[in-house]
Design a protein around this motif. Structure first.
Motif, PDB file in Angstrom:
ATOM      1  N   TYR A  50       0.838  -1.204   0.000  1.00  0.00           N
ATOM      2  CA  TYR A  50       0.000   0.000   0.000  1.00  0.00           C
ATOM      3  C   TYR A  50       0.870   1.251   0.000  1.00  0.00           C
ATOM      4  O   TYR A  50       1.765   1.404   0.828  1.00  0.00           O
ATOM      5  N   ARG A  51       0.596   2.186  -0.940  1.00  0.00           N
ATOM      6  CA  ARG A  51       1.437   3.374  -1.060  1.00  0.00           C
ATOM      7  C   ARG A  51       0.641   4.679  -1.007  1.00  0.00           C
ATOM      8  O   ARG A  51       1.199   5.769  -1.148  1.00  0.00           O
ATOM      9  N   ARG A  52      -0.670   4.578  -0.795  1.00  0.00           N
ATOM     10  CA  ARG A  52      -1.453   5.812  -0.754  1.00  0.00           C
ATOM     11  C   ARG A  52      -1.128   6.611   0.512  1.00  0.00           C
ATOM     12  O   ARG A  52      -0.697   6.080   1.521  1.00  0.00           O
ATOM     13  N   ARG A 126       1.835   8.588 -11.291  1.00  0.00           N
ATOM     14  CA  ARG A 126       0.387   8.470 -11.038  1.00  0.00           C
ATOM     15  C   ARG A 126      -0.306   7.648 -12.124  1.00  0.00           C
ATOM     16  O   ARG A 126      -1.278   6.943 -11.847  1.00  0.00           O
ATOM     17  N   MET A 129      -0.653   4.159 -11.358  1.00  0.00           N
ATOM     18  CA  MET A 129      -1.736   3.848 -10.427  1.00  0.00           C
ATOM     19  C   MET A 129      -3.088   3.883 -11.118  1.00  0.00           C
ATOM     20  O   MET A 129      -3.989   3.127 -10.764  1.00  0.00           O
ATOM     21  N   SER A 130      -3.240   4.786 -12.107  1.00  0.00           N
ATOM     22  CA  SER A 130      -4.519   4.921 -12.806  1.00  0.00           C
ATOM     23  C   SER A 130      -4.285   5.526 -14.190  1.00  0.00           C
ATOM     24  O   SER A 130      -3.641   6.578 -14.301  1.00  0.00           O
ATOM     25  N   TYR A 272      -8.234   2.644  -7.808  1.00  0.00           N
ATOM     26  CA  TYR A 272      -6.957   2.918  -8.463  1.00  0.00           C
ATOM     27  C   TYR A 272      -5.828   2.461  -7.548  1.00  0.00           C
ATOM     28  O   TYR A 272      -5.960   2.398  -6.341  1.00  0.00           O
ATOM     29  N   GLY A 273      -4.706   2.152  -8.176  1.00  0.00           N
ATOM     30  CA  GLY A 273      -3.560   1.669  -7.422  1.00  0.00           C
ATOM     31  C   GLY A 273      -3.557   0.156  -7.361  1.00  0.00           C
ATOM     32  O   GLY A 273      -4.378  -0.428  -6.649  1.00  0.00           O
ATOM     33  N   GLU A 275      -1.300  -1.872  -6.163  1.00  0.00           N
ATOM     34  CA  GLU A 275      -0.435  -2.448  -5.152  1.00  0.00           C
ATOM     35  C   GLU A 275      -1.219  -3.300  -4.152  1.00  0.00           C
ATOM     36  O   GLU A 275      -2.316  -2.932  -3.731  1.00  0.00           O
TER      37      GLU A 275
END
Length: 315
Positions: A50-52, A126, A129-130, A272-273, A275
């Protein structure tokens, strides 16, 4: 209780949602500034894939997604309340609308305005991610998105006429969630990316044209920065390493639930994302999941996610 640590960066929309809750509740917190782009070597030991941003850390308990973070803060400090018991469903619906639909409307026009000052490579980061964060896509989307923003601002203006906050006399999670997209439209963006560029007059005028909205924005912004002190990422990792997960007792899987404590799972956002975070289920409820994971840098971590918005797959 261990110190409350927020991993974030200044220009993060969703971090501003949590920063407003800290300020309103007058919660003392420590600020760990993380990079805007991957890699995030001082965050992934806590979260896995997780990177958010933001991520909340309390000892060896790590909370992902602002919906989960806000509810943990409410448990830790119930007053003043941000989750009104008599309007919980409405507050959650507004929060979900703001965090997803309203946010997605705001991002294209603001990012296009910011392109001259954004760090090199951030849109490549980005777009991984999306696909919607590709520069060409954003430029094409921005005019329509701004039209949709205006409609959303009109709705907020209508709701705020005659009341100080969206649900009445008191600030709530609904206000926190709607504030951060409006903040992204109006703040002095240049300072957040280290360059002397002022706020966009074109976008800030959209707020100023709506008096009830403008007054509400000033009211929430007026909470100030809150009681915050900086902390290094190394200090935060050392705290995790010296701690044991504490928030793991409580609800177990309900009747009809396919998952059980002890199951190995992957957790991935459904919007989105790509990971993944991996762990072993420690606790389940209808709204949240807690997994235990181990990392060589920090030892055992309890990782907390909301269930809404995440795909949970048994391994």
């Amino acid at each position: 209780m261990a110190e409350i640590i927020l991993h974030h960066y200044p220009l993060s929309l969703f971090a501003e949602k949590i920063r407003r809750i800290f300020a309103y509740k007058r919660i003392a917190w420590r600020s760990v500034e993380q990079p805007m782009m991957a890699p995030k070597p001082d965050l992934t030991p806590l979260t896995g894939g997780y990177r958010r941003i933001p991520v909340l850390q309390i000892g060896a308990d790590v909370y992902c997604d602002t919906a989960c973070i806000a509810r943990r803060l409410e448990q830790l400090q119930p007053e003043p309340a941000c989750l009104p018991a008599d309007q919980a469903g409405l507050a959650a619906l507004i929060e979900d609308w703001a965090d997803h639909r309203f946010m997605s409307q705001v991002v294209p026009p603001v990012v296009v305005e910011l392109l001259p000052v954004l760090p090199p490579g951030i849109l490549i980061d980005r777009a991984a991610m999306s696909p919607a964060m590709n520069e060409d896509v954003l430029r094409r989307a921005a005019p329509h998105a701004l039209g949709q923003v205006r409609l959303s601002l009109d709705r907020l203006e209508s709701q705020l006429r005659g009341r100080p906050f969206l649900l009445g006399d008191a600030f709530s999670i609904a206000d926190a969630a709607c504030f951060h997209p409006v903040w992204f439209l109006t703040k002095s963006v240049g300072k957040s990316v280290g360059k002397s560029v002022g706020m966009s007059a074109r976008l800030s005028a959209e707020i100023e044209a709506r008096p009830a909205l403008a007054a509400w924005f000033a009211r929430v912004e007026g909470f100030g920065p809150g009681d915050v002190r900086p902390m290094t990422a190394a200090e935060a990792l050392a705290i995790a390493r010296a701690s044991e997960p504490a928030d793991v007792a409580g609800e177990e899987s309900a009747a009809g639930e396919e998952l059980r404590p002890g199951d190995a799972v992957t957790i991935t956002a459904d919007d989105y994302g790509p990971e993944e975070s991996r762990g072993v289920v420690a606790r389940l409820s209808a709204t949240e999941i807690t997994v235990r994971r181990r990392d060589p840098a920090v030892g055992e971590i309890a990782l907390h996610f909301p269930r809404a918005g995440y795909r949970i797959r048994k391994q």
